[in-house]
Design a protein around this motif. Sequence first.
Motif, PDB file in Angstrom:
ATOM      1  N   ASP A  61     102.053  22.309  43.824  1.00 41.34           N
ATOM      2  CA  ASP A  61     102.054  23.716  43.447  1.00 41.34           C
ATOM      3  C   ASP A  61     100.616  24.242  43.461  1.00 41.34           C
ATOM      4  OD1 ASP A  61     100.907  22.620  41.150  1.00 41.34           O
ATOM      5  OD2 ASP A  61     102.586  23.145  39.862  1.00 41.34           O
ATOM      6  N   TRP A  62     100.473  25.570  43.250  1.00 42.55           N
ATOM      7  CA  TRP A  62      99.142  26.184  43.326  1.00 42.55           C
ATOM      8  C   TRP A  62      98.173  25.643  42.273  1.00 42.55           C
ATOM      9  CZ3 TRP A  62      95.449  27.776  46.032  1.00 42.55           C
ATOM     10  CH2 TRP A  62      94.359  28.437  45.449  1.00 42.55           C
ATOM     11  N   ARG A 105      98.948  25.470  53.277  1.00 45.82           N
ATOM     12  CA  ARG A 105     100.380  25.446  53.020  1.00 45.82           C
ATOM     13  C   ARG A 105     101.094  24.867  54.229  1.00 45.82           C
ATOM     14  NH1 ARG A 105     103.087  30.581  51.258  1.00 45.82           N
ATOM     15  NH2 ARG A 105     104.777  29.083  51.241  1.00 45.82           N
ATOM     16  N   ARG A 107     103.015  31.190  44.036  1.00 45.71           N
ATOM     17  CA  ARG A 107     104.281  30.580  43.600  1.00 45.71           C
ATOM     18  C   ARG A 107     104.738  29.445  44.514  1.00 45.71           C
ATOM     19  NH1 ARG A 107     105.121  36.046  43.054  1.00 45.71           N
ATOM     20  NH2 ARG A 107     106.328  36.142  44.974  1.00 45.71           N
ATOM     21  N   THR A 160     105.125  25.935  46.521  1.00 43.91           N
ATOM     22  CA  THR A 160     105.009  24.527  46.124  1.00 43.91           C
ATOM     23  C   THR A 160     104.801  23.621  47.341  1.00 43.91           C
ATOM     24  OG1 THR A 160     107.412  24.270  46.192  1.00 43.91           O
ATOM     25  CG2 THR A 160     106.419  24.837  44.052  1.00 43.91           C
ATOM     26  N   TRP A 211     101.796  23.348  49.074  1.00 45.09           N
ATOM     27  CA  TRP A 211     100.371  23.159  49.329  1.00 45.09           C
ATOM     28  C   TRP A 211     100.103  21.679  49.578  1.00 45.09           C
ATOM     29  CZ3 TRP A 211      97.098  27.080  50.015  1.00 45.09           C
ATOM     30  CH2 TRP A 211      97.442  28.330  49.529  1.00 45.09           C
TER      31      TRP A 211
END
Length: 80
Positions: free
Chosen positions: A14-15, A30, A70, A72, A74
């Motif tokens: 996630d970020w 991403r 938002r 997930t 990455w």
Amino acid sequence: MPSLSPVPLVAEMDWPTAQEALLAGRKIRRVGWKEPDACFFIAMYDEEYLVQRMADHSMNTVILRGVDLRATDWIIVREQ
């Protein structure tokens, strides 16, 4: 300029986790991006900037959108 490995160094994240990697000096991207050589990294000038290297190796400063914050998917990438 080196190309990026298509193989991530870690699983998707996630970020907040990706941001920690950025602050530690890693390059992130991403999985869902269409440009395989695009990535984010932090460049130090007078202040810290989030920079995106595009597939053509041009550089752009970036403001992340909500969809990216938002996401997930990455990953940390490495240069070859």
